[in-house]
Design an enzyme around this catalytic site. Structure first.
Site, short mmCIF file in Angstrom:
data_model
loop_
_atom_site.label_atom_id
_atom_site.label_comp_id
_atom_site.label_asym_id
_atom_site.label_seq_id
_atom_site.Cartn_x
_atom_site.Cartn_y
_atom_site.Cartn_z
N GLY A 15 2.79 5.01 22.07
CA GLY A 15 2.27 4.12 23.11
C GLY A 15 3.37 3.34 23.78
O GLY A 15 3.27 2.13 23.93
N GLY A 19 2.59 -2.24 27.82
CA GLY A 19 2.34 -3.29 26.85
C GLY A 19 3.45 -3.48 25.83
O GLY A 19 4.64 -3.39 26.13
N GLY A 21 4.30 -1.67 23.24
CA GLY A 21 5.06 -0.46 22.90
C GLY A 21 6.22 -0.25 23.85
O GLY A 21 7.35 0.04 23.42
N SER A 144 -2.70 -6.61 13.62
CA SER A 144 -3.11 -7.79 14.39
C SER A 144 -3.61 -8.86 13.43
O SER A 144 -4.13 -8.54 12.35
CB SER A 144 -4.25 -7.40 15.33
OG SER A 144 -4.87 -8.57 15.85
N TYR A 169 -12.67 -3.03 15.48
CA TYR A 169 -11.25 -3.36 15.70
C TYR A 169 -10.66 -4.05 14.47
O TYR A 169 -9.59 -3.66 13.98
CB TYR A 169 -11.10 -4.23 16.94
CG TYR A 169 -9.65 -4.56 17.26
CD1 TYR A 169 -8.77 -3.56 17.66
CD2 TYR A 169 -9.16 -5.86 17.12
CE1 TYR A 169 -7.43 -3.84 17.93
CE2 TYR A 169 -7.83 -6.15 17.39
CZ TYR A 169 -6.96 -5.14 17.79
OH TYR A 169 -5.64 -5.42 18.05
N1 LIG Z 1 -2.22 -7.31 23.20
C1 LIG Z 1 -2.47 -8.11 22.18
O1 LIG Z 1 -2.75 -9.33 22.33
C2 LIG Z 1 -2.42 -7.59 20.77
C3 LIG Z 1 -2.64 -8.49 19.71
C4 LIG Z 1 -2.57 -8.03 18.40
C5 LIG Z 1 -2.30 -6.69 18.17
N2 LIG Z 1 -2.11 -5.83 19.20
C6 LIG Z 1 -1.83 -4.42 18.89
O2 LIG Z 1 -0.66 -4.00 19.59
C7 LIG Z 1 -0.72 -2.60 19.85
C8 LIG Z 1 -0.37 -2.33 21.30
O3 LIG Z 1 -1.31 -3.00 22.11
P1 LIG Z 1 -1.04 -3.35 23.66
O4 LIG Z 1 -1.66 -4.67 23.87
O5 LIG Z 1 0.37 -3.12 24.03
O6 LIG Z 1 -2.00 -2.25 24.33
P2 LIG Z 1 -1.97 -1.53 25.76
O7 LIG Z 1 -1.31 -2.37 26.80
O8 LIG Z 1 -3.40 -1.13 25.99
O9 LIG Z 1 -1.07 -0.24 25.51
C9 LIG Z 1 -1.55 0.78 24.72
C10 LIG Z 1 -0.56 1.95 24.68
O10 LIG Z 1 -1.18 2.97 23.90
C11 LIG Z 1 -1.27 4.17 24.68
N3 LIG Z 1 -2.55 4.81 24.37
C12 LIG Z 1 -3.79 4.30 24.53
N4 LIG Z 1 -4.71 5.20 24.12
C13 LIG Z 1 -4.04 6.28 23.70
C14 LIG Z 1 -4.41 7.52 23.16
N5 LIG Z 1 -5.70 7.89 23.01
N6 LIG Z 1 -3.44 8.40 22.82
C15 LIG Z 1 -2.15 8.09 22.98
N7 LIG Z 1 -1.72 6.93 23.48
C16 LIG Z 1 -2.66 6.04 23.84
C17 LIG Z 1 -1.18 3.74 26.12
O11 LIG Z 1 -0.59 4.79 26.85
P3 LIG Z 1 -1.33 5.63 28.03
O12 LIG Z 1 -2.37 4.73 28.62
O13 LIG Z 1 -0.20 5.94 28.96
O14 LIG Z 1 -1.88 6.80 27.33
C18 LIG Z 1 -0.24 2.54 26.02
O15 LIG Z 1 1.11 2.97 26.02
C19 LIG Z 1 -2.13 -2.16 19.43
O16 LIG Z 1 -2.06 -1.55 18.16
C20 LIG Z 1 -2.92 -3.47 19.34
O17 LIG Z 1 -3.95 -3.38 18.39
C21 LIG Z 1 -2.17 -6.24 20.50
#
Ligand SMILES: NC(=O)c1ccc[n+]([C@@H]2O[C@H](COP(=O)([O-])OP(=O)(O)OC[C@H]3O[C@@H](n4cnc5c(N)ncnc54)[C@H](OP(=O)(O)O)[C@@H]3O)[C@@H](O)[C@H]2O)c1
Length: 288
Positions: A15, A19, A21, A144, A169
């Site tokens: 990912g 975000g 990643g 998380s 989640y």
């Molecule tokens: N944001 C927060 O506040 C927060 C808080 C606590 C934990 N987290 C954790 O942090 C991690 C990253 O979250 P984020 O906020 O950066 O999310 P995000 O902005 O939605 O990014 C998600 C990434 O995952 C990829 N992705 C989504 N569905 C996919 C699939 N089916 N197969 C392959 N790749 C996929 C997306 O790439 P494409 O769309 O290009 O496929 C994108 O690169 C997650 O595990 C989340 O639970 C986030």
């Protein structure tokens, strides 16, 4: 780049197209790592890679297109990574999502459990020999703080009887923590460490695919107080690269500090049971 802490090291960040990643990939490339990122769409992933490691002398960024909600996608990705990286020093299991409504994957599994937990379980299992051969190596999983509200419902792991986005989640993020602790126990003595973290509450595209209507307004307001992706990546980058955590394993981190996770996450019998269930659902042997 010679002398940079990650020079000569290969890292895969799942990912990495957006975000946390992508910010993690940028941080690790800046430390000299050769970085591979994954996303569902090749063109989008290539566009995302363009701004990573753009400084002169940075190693190229590798792009892998794979839908990790499908186990065939995870297996294809693992095969490509094994072909591309003779050594793999760090795996960052970052991909994860939130869905307000219940969806099924190509394998007929509930999507939150499949993408957030089974995908890192399967990918890690398939890359484990390469990581072990590259030791000292690290596996970092992005969980998380929401794990604290989670419970592993062994009678209904996939929310068939009763689905709530938040419950699914939180369960999946608790599974990330328990998976890491069990993995660390299994990897004891191999030189491969497993750590897990809370990145903070970060302004990303998280949850945008299927958001509950009542959450949209709340999230718009909350965004004012959220971390930037670069701030959210600080802990995963630290765990993936810092000499301070060399050899540290089986620990949960927030704000680059080890901290305690929920009581439920330390249940070793439940962690072993989750491992067995995950192995059965992914076709891996439970001893992997
Ligand atoms: N944001 C927060 O506040 C927060 C808080 C606590 C934990 N987290 C954790 O942090 C991690 C990253 O979250 P984020 O906020 O950066 O999310 P995000 O902005 O939605 O990014 C998600 C990434 O995952 C990829 N992705 C989504 N569905 C996919 C699939 N089916 N197969 C392959 N790749 C996929 C997306 O790439 P494409 O769309 O290009 O496929 C994108 O690169 C997650 O595990 C989340 O639970 C986030």
């Amino acid at each position: 780049m010679a002398g940079a802490v990650m020079a000569g090291k290969s890292v895969l960040v799942t990912g990495g197209t957006g975000g946390i990643g992508r910010a993690t990939a940028i941080g690790l490339a800046a430390l000299g790592a050769r970085v591979g990122i994954t996303g569902r769409d090749q063109a989008r992933a290539e566009a995302a890679a363009a701004g990573i490691g753009a400084a002169p002398g940075d190693p190229a960024v590798d792009v892998f297109a794979a839908d990790l909600s499908a186990q065939a996608g995870v297996r294809r990705l693992a095969a490509q990574v094994l072909d591309s990286y003779p050594r793999l020093d760090v795996l960052v299991n970052n991909v994860g999502g939130f869905w307000a409504h219940r969806h099924l994957t190509a394998d007929g599994l509930e999507r939150t459990f499949a993408l957030n937990h089974l995908a890192p379980f399967l990918l890690t299992s398939l890359l484990l020999d390469r990581l072990t051969a590259s030791a000292p190596a690290r596996i970092v999983t992005v969980s998380s703080g929401a794990h604290a509200g989670g419970r592993i419902d062994f009678g209904d792991l996939q929310g068939e009887r009763d689905y709530s986005g938040q419950r699914a989640y939180s369960q999946s993020k608790l599974a990330n923590v328990m998976f890491t602790y069990e993995l660390a126990r299994r990897l004891d003595g191999t030189g491969v460490t497993a750590t897990v973290c809370h990145p903070g509450v970060v302004h990303t595209s998280f949850g945008a695919e299927d958001q509950a209507a009542h959450m949209a307004v709340m999230i718009r307001v909350a965004r004012l107080f959220m971390k930037t992706p670069a701030q959210g990546a600080a802990t995963p980058v630290y765990l993936a690269s810092s000499p301070e955590v060399e050899g540290v394993t089986g620990r949960y981190f927030a704000n680059r500090k080890p901290t305690t996770s929920s009581n439920a996450s330390y249940d070793t019998a439940a962690a072993a049971q989750l491992w067995q269930a995950s192995a059965a659902l992914t076709g891996m042997t439970a001893t992997t």
